[in-house]
Design a protein around this motif. Sequence first.
Motif, mmCIF file in Angstrom:
data_model
loop_
_atom_site.group_PDB
_atom_site.id
_atom_site.type_symbol
_atom_site.label_atom_id
_atom_site.label_comp_id
_atom_site.label_asym_id
_atom_site.label_seq_id
_atom_site.Cartn_x
_atom_site.Cartn_y
_atom_site.Cartn_z
ATOM 1 N N MET A 124 0.626 -1.030 -0.065
ATOM 2 C CA MET A 124 0.024 0.006 0.130
ATOM 3 C C MET A 124 0.907 1.278 0.126
ATOM 4 S SD MET A 124 -2.862 -1.044 2.609
ATOM 5 C CE MET A 124 -3.774 -2.713 2.461
ATOM 6 N N ALA A 125 1.986 1.224 0.756
ATOM 7 C CA ALA A 125 2.763 2.401 0.771
ATOM 8 C C ALA A 125 3.549 2.535 -0.646
ATOM 9 C CB ALA A 125 4.071 2.147 1.766
ATOM 10 N N VAL A 126 3.943 1.454 -1.218
ATOM 11 C CA VAL A 126 4.473 1.353 -2.793
ATOM 12 C C VAL A 126 3.374 2.139 -3.692
ATOM 13 C CG1 VAL A 126 5.240 -0.097 -4.702
ATOM 14 C CG2 VAL A 126 6.199 -0.311 -2.281
ATOM 15 N N GLN A 127 2.396 1.766 -3.348
ATOM 16 C CA GLN A 127 1.257 2.403 -4.304
ATOM 17 C C GLN A 127 0.878 3.822 -3.893
ATOM 18 O OE1 GLN A 127 0.124 0.999 -6.749
ATOM 19 N NE2 GLN A 127 -1.641 1.973 -7.420
ATOM 20 N N ALA A 128 0.988 4.199 -2.757
ATOM 21 C CA ALA A 128 0.850 5.476 -2.540
ATOM 22 C C ALA A 128 1.704 6.433 -3.148
ATOM 23 C CB ALA A 128 0.844 5.773 -0.811
ATOM 24 N N ARG A 129 3.055 6.029 -3.166
ATOM 25 C CA ARG A 129 4.450 6.768 -3.651
ATOM 26 C C ARG A 129 3.865 6.801 -5.291
ATOM 27 N NH1 ARG A 129 10.141 4.291 -3.249
ATOM 28 N NH2 ARG A 129 9.247 2.778 -4.609
ATOM 29 N N LYS A 130 3.769 5.701 -5.704
ATOM 30 C CA LYS A 130 3.229 5.719 -7.309
ATOM 31 C C LYS A 130 2.237 6.832 -7.585
ATOM 32 C CE LYS A 130 4.679 1.071 -8.643
ATOM 33 N NZ LYS A 130 3.981 -0.295 -8.878
ATOM 34 N N LYS A 131 1.253 6.919 -6.915
ATOM 35 C CA LYS A 131 0.113 8.007 -7.188
ATOM 36 C C LYS A 131 0.349 9.248 -6.519
ATOM 37 C CE LYS A 131 -2.488 4.935 -9.125
ATOM 38 N NZ LYS A 131 -2.715 4.855 -10.549
ATOM 39 N N GLY A 132 1.777 9.510 -5.864
ATOM 40 C CA GLY A 132 1.943 10.853 -5.499
ATOM 41 C C GLY A 132 1.252 11.501 -4.354
ATOM 42 N N ILE A 133 1.017 10.322 -3.393
ATOM 43 C CA ILE A 133 0.581 10.595 -2.246
ATOM 44 C C ILE A 133 1.787 10.936 -1.242
ATOM 45 C CG2 ILE A 133 -0.842 9.728 -0.220
ATOM 46 C CD1 ILE A 133 -2.495 8.594 -2.099
ATOM 47 N N LYS A 134 1.655 11.951 -0.450
ATOM 48 C CA LYS A 134 2.828 12.328 0.397
ATOM 49 C C LYS A 134 2.675 11.979 1.742
ATOM 50 C CE LYS A 134 4.478 14.579 -3.274
ATOM 51 N NZ LYS A 134 5.994 13.872 -3.752
ATOM 52 N N HIS A 135 1.742 11.724 2.261
ATOM 53 C CA HIS A 135 1.429 11.182 3.923
ATOM 54 C C HIS A 135 0.948 9.902 3.758
ATOM 55 C CE1 HIS A 135 2.958 15.304 4.563
ATOM 56 N NE2 HIS A 135 1.956 15.863 3.894
ATOM 57 N N MET A 136 1.425 9.292 5.033
ATOM 58 C CA MET A 136 0.404 8.045 5.254
ATOM 59 C C MET A 136 0.034 8.019 6.880
ATOM 60 S SD MET A 136 1.846 4.685 3.203
ATOM 61 C CE MET A 136 0.744 3.322 4.149
ATOM 62 N N VAL A 137 -0.896 7.738 7.395
ATOM 63 C CA VAL A 137 -1.075 7.304 8.725
ATOM 64 C C VAL A 137 -1.725 6.133 9.026
ATOM 65 C CG1 VAL A 137 -3.129 7.709 10.537
ATOM 66 C CG2 VAL A 137 -2.077 9.664 8.932
ATOM 67 N N VAL A 138 -0.740 5.398 9.808
ATOM 68 C CA VAL A 138 -0.823 3.806 10.032
ATOM 69 C C VAL A 138 -0.824 3.558 11.556
ATOM 70 C CG1 VAL A 138 0.169 3.340 7.765
ATOM 71 C CG2 VAL A 138 1.411 3.459 9.784
ATOM 72 N N PRO A 139 -1.309 2.307 11.888
ATOM 73 C CA PRO A 139 -1.017 1.967 13.263
ATOM 74 C C PRO A 139 0.464 2.015 13.573
ATOM 75 C CG PRO A 139 -2.598 0.618 12.324
ATOM 76 C CD PRO A 139 -2.240 1.556 11.256
ATOM 77 N N ASP A 150 10.616 5.077 0.455
ATOM 78 C CA ASP A 150 10.978 6.594 0.093
ATOM 79 C C ASP A 150 10.060 7.197 -0.479
ATOM 80 O OD1 ASP A 150 13.654 6.161 1.359
ATOM 81 O OD2 ASP A 150 14.436 5.657 -0.477
ATOM 82 N N GLY A 151 10.256 8.811 0.000
ATOM 83 C CA GLY A 151 9.249 9.538 -0.723
ATOM 84 C C GLY A 151 7.808 9.711 -0.103
ATOM 85 N N VAL A 152 7.283 8.857 0.986
ATOM 86 C CA VAL A 152 6.209 9.173 1.659
ATOM 87 C C VAL A 152 6.299 9.293 3.160
ATOM 88 C CG1 VAL A 152 4.079 7.861 2.296
ATOM 89 C CG2 VAL A 152 5.003 7.402 -0.023
ATOM 90 N N SER A 153 5.846 10.475 3.714
ATOM 91 C CA SER A 153 6.027 10.702 5.229
ATOM 92 C C SER A 153 5.087 9.890 5.997
ATOM 93 C CB SER A 153 5.836 12.259 5.527
ATOM 94 O OG SER A 153 6.725 12.885 4.800
ATOM 95 N N VAL A 154 5.676 9.009 6.964
ATOM 96 C CA VAL A 154 5.112 7.902 7.489
ATOM 97 C C VAL A 154 4.700 8.548 8.906
ATOM 98 C CG1 VAL A 154 4.664 5.763 8.209
ATOM 99 C CG2 VAL A 154 5.384 5.985 6.014
ATOM 100 N N TYR A 155 3.260 8.369 9.631
ATOM 101 C CA TYR A 155 2.943 9.014 10.785
ATOM 102 C C TYR A 155 2.150 7.596 11.456
ATOM 103 C CZ TYR A 155 3.795 13.689 9.367
ATOM 104 O OH TYR A 155 4.340 15.105 8.779
ATOM 105 N N ALA A 156 2.922 7.342 12.484
ATOM 106 C CA ALA A 156 2.447 6.001 13.093
ATOM 107 C C ALA A 156 1.814 6.235 14.377
ATOM 108 C CB ALA A 156 3.732 4.920 13.167
ATOM 109 N N PHE A 157 0.752 5.976 14.793
ATOM 110 C CA PHE A 157 0.134 6.492 15.788
ATOM 111 C C PHE A 157 -0.519 5.030 16.791
ATOM 112 C CE2 PHE A 157 -0.815 9.832 13.110
ATOM 113 C CZ PHE A 157 -0.071 10.825 13.674
ATOM 114 N N GLU A 158 -0.653 5.299 18.011
ATOM 115 C CA GLU A 158 -1.056 4.335 19.067
ATOM 116 C C GLU A 158 -2.732 4.367 19.155
ATOM 117 O OE1 GLU A 158 0.387 1.881 20.438
ATOM 118 O OE2 GLU A 158 2.445 2.202 20.163
ATOM 119 N N HIS A 159 -3.165 5.559 19.170
ATOM 120 C CA HIS A 159 -4.552 6.018 19.397
ATOM 121 C C HIS A 159 -5.222 7.062 18.696
ATOM 122 C CE1 HIS A 159 -8.166 6.556 21.998
ATOM 123 N NE2 HIS A 159 -7.757 5.371 22.797
ATOM 124 N N LEU A 160 -6.411 6.812 18.409
ATOM 125 C CA LEU A 160 -7.274 7.536 17.428
ATOM 126 C C LEU A 160 -7.103 8.936 18.168
ATOM 127 C CD1 LEU A 160 -9.588 8.246 15.491
ATOM 128 C CD2 LEU A 160 -11.194 7.527 16.795
#
Length: 513
Positions: A124-139, A150-160
């Motif tokens: 999913m992260a690879v596909q996000a980079r291909k489509k030009g999406i710059k940010h990801m929010v994941v557990p 590379d090329g995607v800023s990933v924000y990892a969170f524990e709680h909503l």
Amino acid sequence: MLSRVYCASTIGVDARLIEVEVNRSGGMPKYFLVGLPDRAVSESSDRIEAALENSNASFPGGRITVNLAPADLPKEGSAFDLPIALTLLEVSGQVETDRLQKTLVLGELALDGKLRPVKGVLPMAVQARKKGIKHMVVPAENGPEAAVVDGVSVYAFEHLVEVMEWLRNEGGHKPLDVDVKAMFRKNGEHEILDFSDVRGQENVKRALEVAAAGGHNVVMVGPPGSGKTMMARRLPKILPPLTLDEALETTKIHSVAGLLPGGKALVTDRPFRSPHHTVSDVALVGGGSIPMPGEISMAHNGVLFLDELPEFKRSALEVMRQPLEDGSVSISRARMSVSYPSRFMLVASMNPSPTGDWYDASDPAGATPSQMQRYLSKISGPLLDRIDLHIEVQKVSYEELSSKAKGESSTAIRERVIEAREVQTNRFMGIEGVYCNAQMNTKMSRKICVLNDESAQLLKKAITSLGLSARAYDRILKVARTIADLERSETIRSNHIAEAIQYRSLDREGWLG
């Protein structure tokens, strides 16, 4: 009011972007979820409502319509919980942000608002980079896996609650950073299995070195206790290290299957899979009502070890023939067709007879030639043709077992293997899908594996006397080319052909010698 956010769904080992659209209008409270959701997605509203209430937020009233687009693609899994929850918060005015427009959001919600990990985050992260999406929010547990890309800023969170703070530009949350080079440096730091522990069996170790150098399939035939399994488990340690591209390919398969350990970002060791002989066809090859990769795909870029080969179901072994040739397996179902990569080294072991021993004319209680023939015939000729090296393994003598002298280390053997692979890499540069000698097709092997008159006559004699098939002929050429590469020889000499012929001992007209 309308809100949108990107999510993703996996198809095989690749991902497809899904647009989560939520529209809120007046009227009696009603919740609609459309877009071919499965049971897990359909049940998300109950999880989301409880998670919002336990995160100092509320489930919006009015008429709510959630659409998962494209509407004709089946949606599976629990990764849609978090994106649906965030769009509900936006349409109800509980968060006001423009970050959702350029962010891919994934995550399952627990009832208390905690984020649980989901499968398939890497593709999913690879596909996000291909489509030009710059940010990801994941557990949080999926964070390192996504941050490898590379090329995607990933924000990892524990709680909503943390995600809501990030949407409001509160909390000072920063993107996750991982050191991929450090992951590879740690690879093998705690290696325990080493060929130096193997006493004797120099001929078998030589054959396994040839197999590793060319990526060839192997079957070892010998009595119980001769060390077949011991040596097979050490084989991955003499294979070349994974490249970054290979590591990403391998990790994608493990991620989709949900077998990537929590918090682990990348598979940096070559896989070693050893299914039990009772394994089903689906578990070995892949499939199911919702297609999932099987053992042969989990062994991609690594080793698939089949211990006691004749004990496996005939049907399970026969369905491996196509993946062994093509390096991939296609699974077709009514709802979809997927393809999983399955380029692996097949290493098999078996006893020579039902009693476990070789034929011995002086032992009246031992196996007879006819018993050996019947036992070995459980493995079909076409499958054996696809195995390049047939290795006879003898029992280790007492003198070898009691010797204190250590054998050659895996590191030393691996260095020679890497040198031979470098020769092959240069040879096949620019040819897609071919990285080692075992992957050559018939046309390539006839062009690259040129024999002189002496070598050609020797091979002709062997083909005639052993009754070898055309596929076996090609296997001998490939193995001889690998032996020549180990010696840094540009030409295939007669001694290379002679050694390669010795590795065809199970062929139908010559297996008893």
